[in-house]
Scaffold this active site. Structure first.
Site, PDB file in Angstrom:
ATOM      1  N   HIS A  76       0.828  -1.213   0.000  1.00 21.36           N
ATOM      2  CA  HIS A  76       0.000   0.000   0.000  1.00 21.36           C
ATOM      3  C   HIS A  76       0.859   1.258   0.000  1.00 21.36           C
ATOM      4  O   HIS A  76       1.904   1.327   0.640  1.00 21.36           O
ATOM      5  CB  HIS A  76      -1.006  -0.001   1.156  1.00 21.36           C
TER       6      HIS A  76
ATOM      7  N   ASP B   4       6.195   2.597   5.895  1.00 21.43           N
ATOM      8  CA  ASP B   4       4.952   1.847   6.056  1.00 21.43           C
ATOM      9  C   ASP B   4       3.881   2.531   5.219  1.00 21.43           C
ATOM     10  O   ASP B   4       3.279   3.509   5.656  1.00 21.43           O
ATOM     11  CB  ASP B   4       4.559   1.809   7.533  1.00 21.43           C
TER      12      ASP B   4
ATOM     13  N   GLU C 181      -5.060   1.745   3.117  1.00 17.33           N
ATOM     14  CA  GLU C 181      -4.843   0.612   4.017  1.00 17.33           C
ATOM     15  C   GLU C 181      -4.898   1.050   5.469  1.00 17.33           C
ATOM     16  O   GLU C 181      -5.445   0.354   6.327  1.00 17.33           O
ATOM     17  CB  GLU C 181      -3.499  -0.053   3.704  1.00 17.33           C
ATOM     18  N   GLU C 182      -4.326   2.212   5.751  1.00 17.86           N
ATOM     19  CA  GLU C 182      -4.209   2.679   7.138  1.00 17.86           C
ATOM     20  C   GLU C 182      -5.552   3.040   7.758  1.00 17.86           C
ATOM     21  O   GLU C 182      -5.641   3.219   8.974  1.00 17.86           O
ATOM     22  CB  GLU C 182      -3.272   3.894   7.201  1.00 17.86           C
TER      23      GLU C 182
ATOM     24  N   HIS D 182       5.463   4.068  12.272  1.00 17.29           N
ATOM     25  CA  HIS D 182       4.513   5.183  12.474  1.00 17.29           C
ATOM     26  C   HIS D 182       5.169   6.363  13.180  1.00 17.29           C
ATOM     27  O   HIS D 182       4.524   7.068  13.966  1.00 17.29           O
ATOM     28  CB  HIS D 182       3.262   4.723  13.216  1.00 17.29           C
TER      29      HIS D 182
END
Length: 356
Positions: free
Chosen positions: A66, A178, A212-213, A322
């Site tokens: 993603h 990420d 996605e998140e 994150h």
């Protein structure tokens, strides 16, 4: 890592892409992959790179990483020109005060900082308290609401103002690994397959998914569109080789020791075995973890799409997930590309992945 691939990674990370606002990063992915694959895009913003198989009735394999990153969104402008914001994805309120940020507007990028009361003016008890995100604010230098409104409007996305930087050896740091690391691996697999002289025994679709998140949205819709027989999700995973992480939580995972192959309910055992055996054959270092539940990745929704998909995860070890200073190993990225590419050439029949 070859120079062109590193430049692509750098450009991908530099492009802002909070969930729902991914198109700058998706354009970078689309332009790169379009050099060696047939590219398309859907209404949600997922980008697909397709390479046909060498014959009919071959299994269809979907790779997905993603492109969206965590970020912030402007929610309110006060009378003095300060911007209040909400989180896009899992933003840690401990980390945001004192950060430089970029607000991405229709007129271009506006720089700002997340303000913080000086420690000299804080009561002792307040020094031990985390300021809630809804009480934090961005200062763009505006002196009034009118000045701020001339530059920014409610709904504009915000990213931390950092990009890719080299550390010692093959270690690099950036925001957004990420999961732009996953999108990068997907693109590099497509590139290597396109450049290979070997006939591909599968129909390959590489996807850079979105949102996605905030709920695996792009993974859900892209898997429905592709209709894969097999799927490999490329994600990041927590390193446990930093001082403040307990290895009992996520196993023994180190930076630079190769990609991670999880096992568990989300993972097709035959596809896991093929990946693990390929790693051994090709002398690619890998690490193993157990996930005794559904994973919080696009692999979860891909596995249960339509009538079900034989699914696996290849994860990149990552420190400080994150945060604006995520750290990974470039060698781990390259080993992930090599592992997935080699595995694709060993897939024969989709029936081999039906549990017996």
């Amino acid at each position: 890592m070859r120079k062109e691939s590193y430049t692509f990674l750098q450009d991908l990370l530099a492009a802002p892409s909070p969930s729902g606002y991914e198109q700058p990063a998706q354009r970078v992915f689309r332009n790169y992959v379009g050099q060696f694959a047939e590219v398309s895009q859907d209404v949600l913003g997922n980008v697909y790179g397709s390479i046909p198989s060498s014959g009919a009735e071959h299994p269809r394999v979907m790779l997905v990483g993603h492109s969206d990153e965590i970020g912030l969104q402007v929610k309110y402008l006060d009378d003095n020109g300060f911007l209040y914001f909400g989180a896009i994805g899992g933003v840690d309120a401990h980390l945001t005060p004192g950060q430089r940020v970029n607000i991405h507007t229709m007129k271009g990028m506006v720089p700002g900082v997340i303000g913080k009361k000086p420690i000299h003016l804080m009561d002792p008890k307040d020094r031990e308290t985390v300021v809630k995100l809804e009480s934090q604010y961005i200062d763009i230098g505006a002196a009034s609401r009118a000045e701020a409104e001339a530059l920014v409007r409610v709904g504009d996305p915000v990213t931390f103002a950092v990009g890719l930087e080299r550390l010692h050896g093959d270690r690099v740091t950036s925001r957004g690994f990420d999961d732009k690391a996953g999108s990068f691996v997907v693109a590099e697999v497509l590139r290597q397959v396109a450049a290979a002289r070997k006939k591909l025994p599968v129909e390959l679709v590489g996807v850079s998914s979105v949102q996605e998140e905030v709920g695996l949205r792009g993974g859900t819709t892209s898997a429905y569109n592709v209709k894969p027989d097999l799927g490999i999700c490329v994600e990041v995973d927590f390193c446990t080789d930093q001082p403040d992480v307990d290895r009992k939580h996520n196993g023994d995972v180190g930076l630079g020791k190769g990609p991670i192959l999880p096992r568990g309910a989300n993972i097709n055992p035959a596809l896991f075995a093929l990946l693990a055996d390929t790693a051994e054959r090709e002398k690619i270092p890998v690490q193993f973890t157990g996930i005794p539940r559904a994973t919080g990745t696009d692999a979860n929704v891909m596995q249960i799409s339509r009538g079900g998909v034989a699914t696996a995860l290849v994860k990149i070890p990552l420190r400080y997930m994150h945060t604006p200073v995520e750290v990974l190993s470039l060698t781990d990225l390259e080993h992930a590309v090599k592992l997935i590419t080699a595995t694709l050439y060993r897939i024969k029949d989709k029936a081999d992945f039906v549990p017996s």
